[in-house]
Scaffold this active site. Structure first.
Site, short mmCIF file in Angstrom:
data_model
loop_
_atom_site.label_atom_id
_atom_site.label_comp_id
_atom_site.label_asym_id
_atom_site.label_seq_id
_atom_site.Cartn_x
_atom_site.Cartn_y
_atom_site.Cartn_z
N SER A 205 -4.19 7.80 -7.38
CA SER A 205 -2.76 7.65 -7.55
C SER A 205 -2.51 7.00 -8.91
CB SER A 205 -2.19 6.76 -6.43
OG SER A 205 -0.88 6.34 -6.71
N TYR B 239 -2.38 -1.57 -1.90
CA TYR B 239 -2.55 -0.13 -2.15
C TYR B 239 -3.18 0.10 -3.52
CZ TYR B 239 -1.34 4.80 -2.61
OH TYR B 239 -1.40 6.17 -2.80
#
Length: 230
Positions: free
Chosen positions: A133, A146
């Protein structure tokens, strides 16, 4: 790589990037094993679903053996897509949220890759795609847990490709910006919208990498919407 009749494993296939990737690989003639908790609504003679919790090593092992027994060939392609995230400043994150993100986003990548890698080395031509990501390249306030997992995927990928490149195994890490998926269902600060990239966009990038010349290696690919606000 010529994709016709190649065995591909995709994790997290119920929707979003995983499902779009399965559909793209089926169109290319792959035999696709979907590993996930929930089966997608895909009816295709070359699609095999195996209920799998990537957090659990025994579940991953069962999925791998089921794949080999059902399809009969070693895995040539692995797309580590399964992942999740929880939003919250550090002191707000629970231990369970932190642990769940690492078990899914990091341990799951390790477990799945370790199962298929020996067979890939024997084949001498294979490809591992890890979906990280933008959060694996820069810190984001309220997403420390995250981000930590996606930075881990980045480091894992960059180390692994150097380990296995001489065995003919490619490792590519993709860093998507915002994609219109259910990921944002649990992220209160962001609402999924049509200005985001689509899952099919990421799937097309995966196919492009897989079809590249044997000696041409995409290591890191960052993708973003051109006009995120329309």
């Amino acid at each position: 790589m010529e994709l016709v009749d190649k065995v591909a494993v995709v994790t997290g296939v119920s929707k979003g990037i995983g499902r779009a990737t399965v559909e793209a690989l089926l169109k290319k003639g792959c035999l696709v094993a979907g590993w996930g908790r929930t089966a997608p609504d895909i009816q295709h003679t070359n699609f095999y679903f195996f209920e799998t919790d990537v957090q659990d090593l025994s579940s991953v092992k069962n999925a791998y053996h089921g794949t080999i027994n059902s399809i009969g060939d070693d895995v040539s392609i692995l797309v580590n897509n399964a992942g999740l995230g929880f939003e919250g400043e550090l002191e707000q994150l629970t231990e369970e949220q932190w642990s769940t993100m690492f078990r899914t986003n990091v341990d799951g990548v390790f477990y799945c890759t370790q199962q298929v890698l020996p067979g890939m080395k024997e084949l001498g031509e294979a490809h591992i795609i890890n979906i990280s990501s933008i959060a694996g390249q820069t810190g984001i306030p309220g997403m420390s847990g995250y981000c930590a997992t996606k930075f881990a995927v980045r480091g894992f990928s960059q180390s692994l490709y150097k380990e296995v490149r001489n065995d003919g195994v490619k490792v590519t890490c993709i860093y998507p910006g915002s994609v219109q998926t259910n990921f944002f269902d649990s992220i209160d600060s962001v609402t999924a919208n049509d200005n985001m990239m689509q899952p099919e966009d990421i799937a097309s990038t995966i196919v492009h990498c897989l079809e590249s010349d044997a000696n041409y290696h995409h290591v890191d690919i960052e993708v973003r919407p051109l006009k995120p606000k329309g």
